[in-house]
Write a protein that holds these residues in place. Structure first.
Motif, PDB file in Angstrom:
ATOM      1  N   LEU A 187       0.826  -1.208   0.000  1.00 20.16           N
ATOM      2  CA  LEU A 187       0.000   0.000   0.000  1.00 20.16           C
ATOM      3  C   LEU A 187       0.863   1.263   0.000  1.00 20.16           C
ATOM      4  CD1 LEU A 187      -2.789  -1.023   2.545  1.00 20.16           C
ATOM      5  CD2 LEU A 187      -3.129  -0.507   0.117  1.00 20.16           C
ATOM      6  N   ALA A 188       1.928   1.240   0.796  1.00 14.57           N
ATOM      7  CA  ALA A 188       2.776   2.422   0.923  1.00 14.57           C
ATOM      8  C   ALA A 188       3.504   2.756  -0.378  1.00 14.57           C
ATOM      9  CB  ALA A 188       3.792   2.217   2.048  1.00 14.57           C
ATOM     10  N   ALA A 189       3.769   1.758  -1.210  1.00 11.57           N
ATOM     11  CA  ALA A 189       4.563   1.975  -2.420  1.00 11.57           C
ATOM     12  C   ALA A 189       3.728   2.381  -3.627  1.00 11.57           C
ATOM     13  CB  ALA A 189       5.348   0.700  -2.752  1.00 11.57           C
ATOM     14  N   ILE A 190       2.415   2.287  -3.552  1.00  6.82           N
ATOM     15  CA  ILE A 190       1.575   2.555  -4.726  1.00  6.82           C
ATOM     16  C   ILE A 190       1.706   4.009  -5.183  1.00  6.82           C
ATOM     17  CG2 ILE A 190      -0.798   2.763  -5.528  1.00  6.82           C
ATOM     18  CD1 ILE A 190      -1.489   0.271  -4.011  1.00  6.82           C
ATOM     19  N   ILE A 191       1.471   4.961  -4.272  1.00  8.25           N
ATOM     20  CA  ILE A 191       1.508   6.376  -4.661  1.00  8.25           C
ATOM     21  C   ILE A 191       2.910   6.801  -5.108  1.00  8.25           C
ATOM     22  CG2 ILE A 191       1.218   8.737  -3.833  1.00  8.25           C
ATOM     23  CD1 ILE A 191      -1.119   7.798  -2.156  1.00  8.25           C
ATOM     24  N   LEU A 376       6.624  13.478  10.742  1.00 12.62           N
ATOM     25  CA  LEU A 376       5.629  12.448  10.451  1.00 12.62           C
ATOM     26  C   LEU A 376       4.248  12.870  10.930  1.00 12.62           C
ATOM     27  CD1 LEU A 376       7.592   9.185  11.253  1.00 12.62           C
ATOM     28  CD2 LEU A 376       7.163  10.222   9.036  1.00 12.62           C
ATOM     29  N   ALA A 377       4.191  13.733  11.908  1.00 18.57           N
ATOM     30  CA  ALA A 377       2.896  14.195  12.394  1.00 18.57           C
ATOM     31  C   ALA A 377       2.155  14.998  11.337  1.00 18.57           C
ATOM     32  CB  ALA A 377       3.078  15.042  13.655  1.00 18.57           C
ATOM     33  N   VAL A 378       2.902  15.510  10.346  1.00 14.73           N
ATOM     34  CA  VAL A 378       2.262  16.243   9.256  1.00 14.73           C
ATOM     35  C   VAL A 378       1.313  15.339   8.504  1.00 14.73           C
ATOM     36  CG1 VAL A 378       2.679  17.470   7.084  1.00 14.73           C
ATOM     37  CG2 VAL A 378       4.204  17.825   9.032  1.00 14.73           C
ATOM     38  N   ALA A 379       1.641  14.053   8.464  1.00 19.09           N
ATOM     39  CA  ALA A 379       0.791  13.088   7.777  1.00 19.09           C
ATOM     40  C   ALA A 379      -0.388  12.668   8.633  1.00 19.09           C
ATOM     41  CB  ALA A 379       1.611  11.856   7.389  1.00 19.09           C
ATOM     42  N   GLN A 387       5.658   2.689  11.400  1.00 16.33           N
ATOM     43  CA  GLN A 387       5.433   3.728  10.400  1.00 16.33           C
ATOM     44  C   GLN A 387       6.740   4.363   9.938  1.00 16.33           C
ATOM     45  OE1 GLN A 387       2.749   5.723  12.956  1.00 16.33           O
ATOM     46  NE2 GLN A 387       0.914   4.990  11.924  1.00 16.33           N
ATOM     47  N   VAL A 388       7.668   4.541  10.867  1.00 13.95           N
ATOM     48  CA  VAL A 388       8.982   5.066  10.488  1.00 13.95           C
ATOM     49  C   VAL A 388       9.685   4.093   9.541  1.00 13.95           C
ATOM     50  CG1 VAL A 388      11.274   5.695  11.327  1.00 13.95           C
ATOM     51  CG2 VAL A 388       9.252   6.433  12.588  1.00 13.95           C
ATOM     52  N   LEU A 389       9.639   2.794   9.875  1.00 14.25           N
ATOM     53  CA  LEU A 389      10.288   1.787   9.034  1.00 14.25           C
ATOM     54  C   LEU A 389       9.606   1.674   7.671  1.00 14.25           C
ATOM     55  CD1 LEU A 389      11.062  -1.060  11.612  1.00 14.25           C
ATOM     56  CD2 LEU A 389      12.668   0.554  10.562  1.00 14.25           C
ATOM     57  N   THR A 390       8.282   1.821   7.638  1.00 15.30           N
ATOM     58  CA  THR A 390       7.567   1.785   6.358  1.00 15.30           C
ATOM     59  C   THR A 390       7.988   2.940   5.467  1.00 15.30           C
ATOM     60  OG1 THR A 390       5.650   0.697   7.381  1.00 15.30           O
ATOM     61  CG2 THR A 390       5.296   1.819   5.277  1.00 15.30           C
ATOM     62  N   TRP A 391       8.036   4.124   6.052  1.00  7.48           N
ATOM     63  CA  TRP A 391       8.485   5.315   5.316  1.00  7.48           C
ATOM     64  C   TRP A 391       9.912   5.135   4.820  1.00  7.48           C
ATOM     65  CZ3 TRP A 391      11.139   9.886   7.835  1.00  7.48           C
ATOM     66  CH2 TRP A 391      11.239  10.973   6.956  1.00  7.48           C
ATOM     67  N   PHE A 392      10.781   4.625   5.681  1.00  4.68           N
ATOM     68  CA  PHE A 392      12.181   4.394   5.322  1.00  4.68           C
ATOM     69  C   PHE A 392      12.289   3.357   4.203  1.00  4.68           C
ATOM     70  CE2 PHE A 392      16.106   1.849   6.243  1.00  4.68           C
ATOM     71  CZ  PHE A 392      17.017   2.790   5.789  1.00  4.68           C
ATOM     72  N   ALA A 393      11.522   2.280   4.300  1.00  5.42           N
ATOM     73  CA  ALA A 393      11.575   1.215   3.287  1.00  5.42           C
ATOM     74  C   ALA A 393      11.166   1.733   1.917  1.00  5.42           C
ATOM     75  CB  ALA A 393      10.685   0.054   3.712  1.00  5.42           C
ATOM     76  N   PRO A 451       5.827  12.750   3.746  1.00  7.64           N
ATOM     77  CA  PRO A 451       5.649  11.348   4.137  1.00  7.64           C
ATOM     78  C   PRO A 451       4.246  10.819   3.852  1.00  7.64           C
ATOM     79  CG  PRO A 451       5.771  12.771   6.065  1.00  7.64           C
ATOM     80  CD  PRO A 451       6.151  13.611   4.891  1.00  7.64           C
ATOM     81  N   GLU A 452       3.279  11.739   3.643  1.00 11.06           N
ATOM     82  CA  GLU A 452       1.921  11.287   3.318  1.00 11.06           C
ATOM     83  C   GLU A 452       1.898  10.449   2.046  1.00 11.06           C
ATOM     84  OE1 GLU A 452       3.049  14.426   3.604  1.00 11.06           O
ATOM     85  OE2 GLU A 452       1.446  15.819   4.141  1.00 11.06           O
ATOM     86  N   LEU A 453       2.813  10.722   1.122  1.00 10.97           N
ATOM     87  CA  LEU A 453       2.854   9.968  -0.130  1.00 10.97           C
ATOM     88  C   LEU A 453       3.025   8.480   0.123  1.00 10.97           C
ATOM     89  CD1 LEU A 453       5.112  12.361  -2.270  1.00 10.97           C
ATOM     90  CD2 LEU A 453       2.645  11.978  -2.517  1.00 10.97           C
ATOM     91  N   ALA A 454       3.790   8.132   1.158  1.00 14.66           N
ATOM     92  CA  ALA A 454       4.020   6.721   1.470  1.00 14.66           C
ATOM     93  C   ALA A 454       3.088   6.193   2.556  1.00 14.66           C
ATOM     94  CB  ALA A 454       5.473   6.518   1.915  1.00 14.66           C
ATOM     95  N   LEU A 455       2.623   7.061   3.447  1.00  9.46           N
ATOM     96  CA  LEU A 455       1.919   6.587   4.639  1.00  9.46           C
ATOM     97  C   LEU A 455       0.413   6.802   4.610  1.00  9.46           C
ATOM     98  CD1 LEU A 455       4.485   7.832   7.309  1.00  9.46           C
ATOM     99  CD2 LEU A 455       4.164   5.490   6.486  1.00  9.46           C
ATOM    100  N   TRP A 456      -0.080   7.587   3.664  1.00  6.60           N
ATOM    101  CA  TRP A 456      -1.512   7.875   3.662  1.00  6.60           C
ATOM    102  C   TRP A 456      -2.333   6.618   3.397  1.00  6.60           C
ATOM    103  CZ3 TRP A 456      -5.329   7.549  -0.180  1.00  6.60           C
ATOM    104  CH2 TRP A 456      -6.561   8.090   0.191  1.00  6.60           C
ATOM    105  N   MET A 457      -1.998   5.840   2.375  1.00  6.07           N
ATOM    106  CA  MET A 457      -2.800   4.668   2.048  1.00  6.07           C
ATOM    107  C   MET A 457      -2.801   3.603   3.137  1.00  6.07           C
ATOM    108  SD  MET A 457      -2.619   3.974  -2.057  1.00  6.07           S
ATOM    109  CE  MET A 457      -3.958   2.781  -1.907  1.00  6.07           C
ATOM    110  N   PRO A 458      -1.616   3.200   3.666  1.00  9.34           N
ATOM    111  CA  PRO A 458      -1.672   2.190   4.749  1.00  9.34           C
ATOM    112  C   PRO A 458      -2.374   2.679   5.992  1.00  9.34           C
ATOM    113  CG  PRO A 458       0.561   2.994   4.423  1.00  9.34           C
ATOM    114  CD  PRO A 458      -0.232   3.480   3.277  1.00  9.34           C
ATOM    115  N   ASN A 459      -2.256   3.969   6.318  1.00 10.41           N
ATOM    116  CA  ASN A 459      -2.920   4.489   7.514  1.00 10.41           C
ATOM    117  C   ASN A 459      -4.425   4.665   7.306  1.00 10.41           C
ATOM    118  OD1 ASN A 459      -1.033   5.408   9.902  1.00 10.41           O
ATOM    119  ND2 ASN A 459       0.100   5.734   8.018  1.00 10.41           N
TER     120      ASN A 459
END
Length: 463
Positions: A187-191, A376-379, A387-393, A451-459
């Motif tokens: 999910l994180a990689a789609i956007i 990350l709170a911006v997201a 969530q940090v590791l997901t963003w990093f990955a 970071p929303e680009l990677a974290l919005w969909m999984p969250n």
């Protein structure tokens, strides 16, 4: 005093030895595991490693990799991509997109980009995608008097999208190394993946609008109308889209695990080959052999990486890396930029598998401890370790896409040159990929800053 020195610096020497011996030409899996075993015995000589710890490595391999059900998805995704290469799906898809976009500036190059995006969501096999699109699209682009550098750069960059857009084998590997849900990474990689495809599209459109001689339009004589267009859409566009819905839709909707979805994709690819009349014994045998060999290579790498990472950590590697980072005084952002620069530079010399197995086990614990809370709170999320590791990955995945395009060891460039007409020079290929490497760096910076680009969909979907 000597034991103190060895305990502090053995991991650094171990890491440096890996960087040197990877160039030896020996299989990478054997190099990684051999260095781990050798330094384990050296550690025993200095009383910083015990022989009984080797048994822990065995249990980690059999109890971790061998029992990880997500890893079952890897050979099935490989089978799916290899079967699609033989089924003619991409050939029909390119023909359809070419006709649909004939009046758009750079329409054929844009068709190649769209086809690369669609095939990325069905295969995830870089070699197959690049070779397939080179054989299908490059001769057509050259006949249309496309600029060779633009044509080769578009094909190479579009073919590498499969390393990022799900279902990506790299994301499956990362999920195991980081102990993060593979569905979460998908999910994180789609956007970010679609962002890169969009950047390619905008660049091609703008450049061809400004320099139309680089990409002459398709003659009106080749256009289709009415029912002919409908039949082409049904025959060439619907099948790959249907397969994407089957594979990714079943995962995101919660109907299937990634492993089950990989099985659906393998069956779907086989069915498409059957419908096209290309499911013959020789084809099936070749697909199975290539899938088995590729899968075996990857699992040997997994096992070798387990040996290396366990010995590295047992010798105090994690503490050494953290101490070096703390002593550098770079802060969280400085460390992140440094790691991204290291990954980018390694991409000039190593394959993504090697970089992933080297970088993630060593640096992921460091990243997980850094404070990115305000950013990350911006997201709209809490800065949890996952969530940090997901963003990093995802940032590493975007970064690693450049490793296929950067000389001297850009594998996509070798794939393309190997099957391109003899009139295409390696200098033209290098010239063509430069703008796309710059676009990938821009995409990386956007994911880093937003970071929303990677974290919005999984969250949003998994909350």
């Amino acid at each position: 005093m000597e034991n103190f020195y060895i305990e502090d610096w053995f991991p650094l020497i171990m890491f440096a030895s890996l960087g040197i011996l990877v160039f030896s030409g020996l299989p990478v899996a054997f190099v990684i595991s051999g260095i781990g075993i050798a330094f384990g015995f050296l550690g025993m000589a200095y009383d910083v490693f015990s022989f009984v710890e080797f048994f822990n490595i065995v249990s980690r391999i059999w109890g971790g990799i061998a029992e990880n059900m997500v890893m079952v998805a890897v050979p099935m995704f490989i089978y799916m991509g290899t079967m699609l290469e033989k089924s003619g799906v991409a050939e029909d898809l390119l023909e359809c997109l070419n006709v649909l976009m004939r009046k758009v500036p750079g329409g054929l190059a844009l068709s190649v980009t769209l086809m690369g995006t669609i095939m990325a969501a069905t295969t995830g096999i870089i070699g197959a995608s690049v070779v397939m699109m080179t054989l299908l699209a490059l001769p057509v682009m050259l006949r249309r008097n496309y600029d060779p550098s633009l044509a080769t750069g578009t094909i190479a960059a579009s073919g590498t999208l499969g390393i990022l857009i799900p279902p990506s084998i790299m994301l499956v590997l990362m999920s195991d190394l980081l102990s993060v849900s593979v569905g979460n990474l998908f999910l994180a990689a789609i956007i970010p993946g679609l962002l890169l495809a969009s950047l390619y599209t905008i660049y091609i459109f703008v450049r061809c609008q400004m320099q139309p001689h680089l990409a002459p339009p398709l003659p009106d004589a080749e256009a289709l109308h009415g029912m002919d267009m409908v039949r082409m859409m049904v025959r060439s566009f619907i099948p790959p889209v249907f397969l994407i819905v089957l594979v990714l839709g079943s995962i995101f909707a919660g109907f299937a695990t990634p492993t089950e979805a990989a099985g659906v994709g393998a069956v779907g690819a086989t069915f498409l080959a059957l419908v096209k009349g290309r499911l013959k014994w020789d084809v099936l045998k070749d697909v199975c052999e290539r899938s088995a060999l590729t899968g075996a290579m990857l699992f040997f790498l997994f096992a070798g990486a387990t040996v290396f990472s366990y010995v590295f950590r047992s010798l105090g590697g994690d503490d050494l890396v953290i101490d070096l980072v703390d002593s550098a005084g770079l802060g969280a952002w400085g460390v992140l930029f440094l790691l991204m620069l290291i990954v980018f530079i390694l991409g000039f010399f190593f394959d993504w598998v090697e970089i992933t197995l080297i970088v993630l086990p060593i640096f992921a614990p460091v990243i997980a401890q850094l404070d990115f809370g305000d950013h990350l709170a911006v997201a709209g999320i809490g800065p949890t370790e996952t969530q940090v590791l997901t963003w990093f990955a995802v940032m590493v995945a975007v970064n690693l896409q450049t490793s296929f395009l950067t000389p001297p060891f850009g594998f996509a460039l070798f794939y393309l040159k190997g099957v391109a007409p003899k009139s295409i020079t390696i200098q033209q290929i290098y010239k063509g990929i430069i703008p796309f490497v710059i676009l990938q760096v821009i995409g990386l910076l956007l994911v880093m800053y937003f970071p929303e680009l990677a974290l919005w969909m999984p969250n949003t979907i998994l909350e």
